[in-house]
Design a protein around this motif. Structure first.
Motif, PDB file in Angstrom:
ATOM      1  N   MET A   1       0.813  -1.340  -0.115  1.00 20.53           N
ATOM      2  CA  MET A   1      -0.054   0.045  -0.183  1.00 20.53           C
ATOM      3  C   MET A   1       0.850   1.348  -0.069  1.00 20.53           C
ATOM      4  O   MET A   1       1.814   1.407   0.658  1.00 20.53           O
ATOM      5  CB  MET A   1      -0.796  -0.028   1.246  1.00 20.53           C
ATOM      6  N   SER A   2       0.427   2.345  -0.856  1.00 23.96           N
ATOM      7  CA  SER A   2       1.154   3.312  -1.260  1.00 23.96           C
ATOM      8  C   SER A   2       1.181   4.407   0.404  1.00 23.96           C
ATOM      9  O   SER A   2       0.008   4.192   1.158  1.00 23.96           O
ATOM     10  CB  SER A   2       1.066   4.241  -2.230  1.00 23.96           C
ATOM     11  N   SER A   3       2.196   5.045   0.789  1.00 26.32           N
ATOM     12  CA  SER A   3       2.170   5.642   1.915  1.00 26.32           C
ATOM     13  C   SER A   3       1.169   6.908   1.879  1.00 26.32           C
ATOM     14  O   SER A   3       0.375   7.303   2.926  1.00 26.32           O
ATOM     15  CB  SER A   3       3.556   6.308   2.233  1.00 26.32           C
ATOM     16  N   THR A   4       0.585   7.491   0.504  1.00 28.68           N
ATOM     17  CA  THR A   4      -0.280   8.507   0.322  1.00 28.68           C
ATOM     18  C   THR A   4      -1.919   7.728   0.775  1.00 28.68           C
ATOM     19  O   THR A   4      -2.599   8.347   1.457  1.00 28.68           O
ATOM     20  CB  THR A   4      -0.387   9.028  -0.843  1.00 28.68           C
ATOM     21  N   LYS A   5      -1.872   6.646   0.224  1.00 27.83           N
ATOM     22  CA  LYS A   5      -3.192   5.824   0.522  1.00 27.83           C
ATOM     23  C   LYS A   5      -3.319   5.420   1.793  1.00 27.83           C
ATOM     24  O   LYS A   5      -4.426   5.710   2.486  1.00 27.83           O
ATOM     25  CB  LYS A   5      -3.209   4.699  -0.542  1.00 27.83           C
ATOM     26  N   HIS A   6      -2.314   5.244   2.563  1.00 27.36           N
ATOM     27  CA  HIS A   6      -2.187   4.713   3.948  1.00 27.36           C
ATOM     28  C   HIS A   6      -2.652   5.980   4.842  1.00 27.36           C
ATOM     29  O   HIS A   6      -3.508   5.995   5.734  1.00 27.36           O
ATOM     30  CB  HIS A   6      -0.943   4.239   4.116  1.00 27.36           C
ATOM     31  N   PHE A   7      -2.032   6.954   4.443  1.00 29.76           N
ATOM     32  CA  PHE A   7      -2.276   8.448   5.078  1.00 29.76           C
ATOM     33  C   PHE A   7      -4.088   8.859   4.894  1.00 29.76           C
ATOM     34  O   PHE A   7      -4.257   9.366   5.879  1.00 29.76           O
ATOM     35  CB  PHE A   7      -1.480   9.454   4.564  1.00 29.76           C
ATOM     36  N   GLU A   9      -6.414   6.918   4.423  1.00 32.20           N
ATOM     37  CA  GLU A   9      -7.250   5.976   5.267  1.00 32.20           C
ATOM     38  C   GLU A   9      -7.308   6.292   6.858  1.00 32.20           C
ATOM     39  O   GLU A   9      -8.088   6.385   7.476  1.00 32.20           O
ATOM     40  CB  GLU A   9      -6.733   4.382   5.147  1.00 32.20           C
ATOM     41  N   SER A  11      -6.153   9.397   7.790  1.00 36.39           N
ATOM     42  CA  SER A  11      -7.114  10.652   8.420  1.00 36.39           C
ATOM     43  C   SER A  11      -8.636  10.360   8.045  1.00 36.39           C
ATOM     44  O   SER A  11      -9.306  11.039   9.032  1.00 36.39           O
ATOM     45  CB  SER A  11      -6.769  11.699   7.211  1.00 36.39           C
TER      46      SER A  11
END
Length: 166
Positions: A1-7, A9, A11
């Motif tokens: 999972m990309s860090s942007t997608k993780h961030f 989710e 938030s």
């Protein structure tokens, strides 16, 4: 999972948990028995206290969504919470912007007086569009009408009505 997608989710979860607290606080004000239920007639007030402005039809649909199969006259918190969380996350039923409200009042005031009389307001609110109920009309009049002039100075009323989103 990309860090942007993780961030994103994480938030979303934080926002949802903040909404859960706001929804619970608003619900508890009307949970007079402290049993996680409120009178169905309070749902509109609770939803509006959360910054949403559904029409009567939209409110009716929302209530139908959270009511029991066999309506009891009460709404349970566990059914209300997920529906209301979704409404807030999707930013549904947002208030009408101030400039739109002003233009609407100006249409009703073709001579640009800056106010409407109580009689004009009652006529427009009960005979045009989605008519106000007697209760809604009384509530609006008590908030909107200046008792000295028996009219609504709509710029002042709009300033008082507009929800600050910050």
């Amino acid at each position: 999972m990309s860090s942007t997608k993780h961030f994103m989710e994480i938030s979303q979860e934080i926002i949802a948990s903040e909404y859960h607290k706001k929804i619970k606080d608003a619900f508890e004000v009307f949970d007079h028995e402290a049993n996680n239920t409120v009178d169905v007639r309070e749902i509109g007030t609770i939803i509006r206290s959360l910054g949403c402005c559904p029409s009567e039809g939209e409110l009716h649909d929302l209530i139908a969504e959270v009511e029991e199969e066999e309506p009891t006259g009460y709404i349970r918190f566990e059914k209300f919470l997920p529906v209301m969380t979704e409404v807030l996350l999707e930013r549904r039923y947002r208030p009408i912007p101030e400039d739109t409200l002003l233009r609407a009042f100006e249409v009703l005031d073709p001579s640009k007086r800056g106010f409407l009389t109580k009689e004009e307001l009652i006529k427009y609110m009960t005979e045009e569009g989605e008519p106000f109920s007697q209760e809604e009309m009384e509530e609006m009049l008590s908030a909107a009408i200046d008792p000295e002039s028996n009219s609504i100075h709509y710029k002042d009323y709009i300033a008082m009505m507009v929800v600050d989103d910050s």
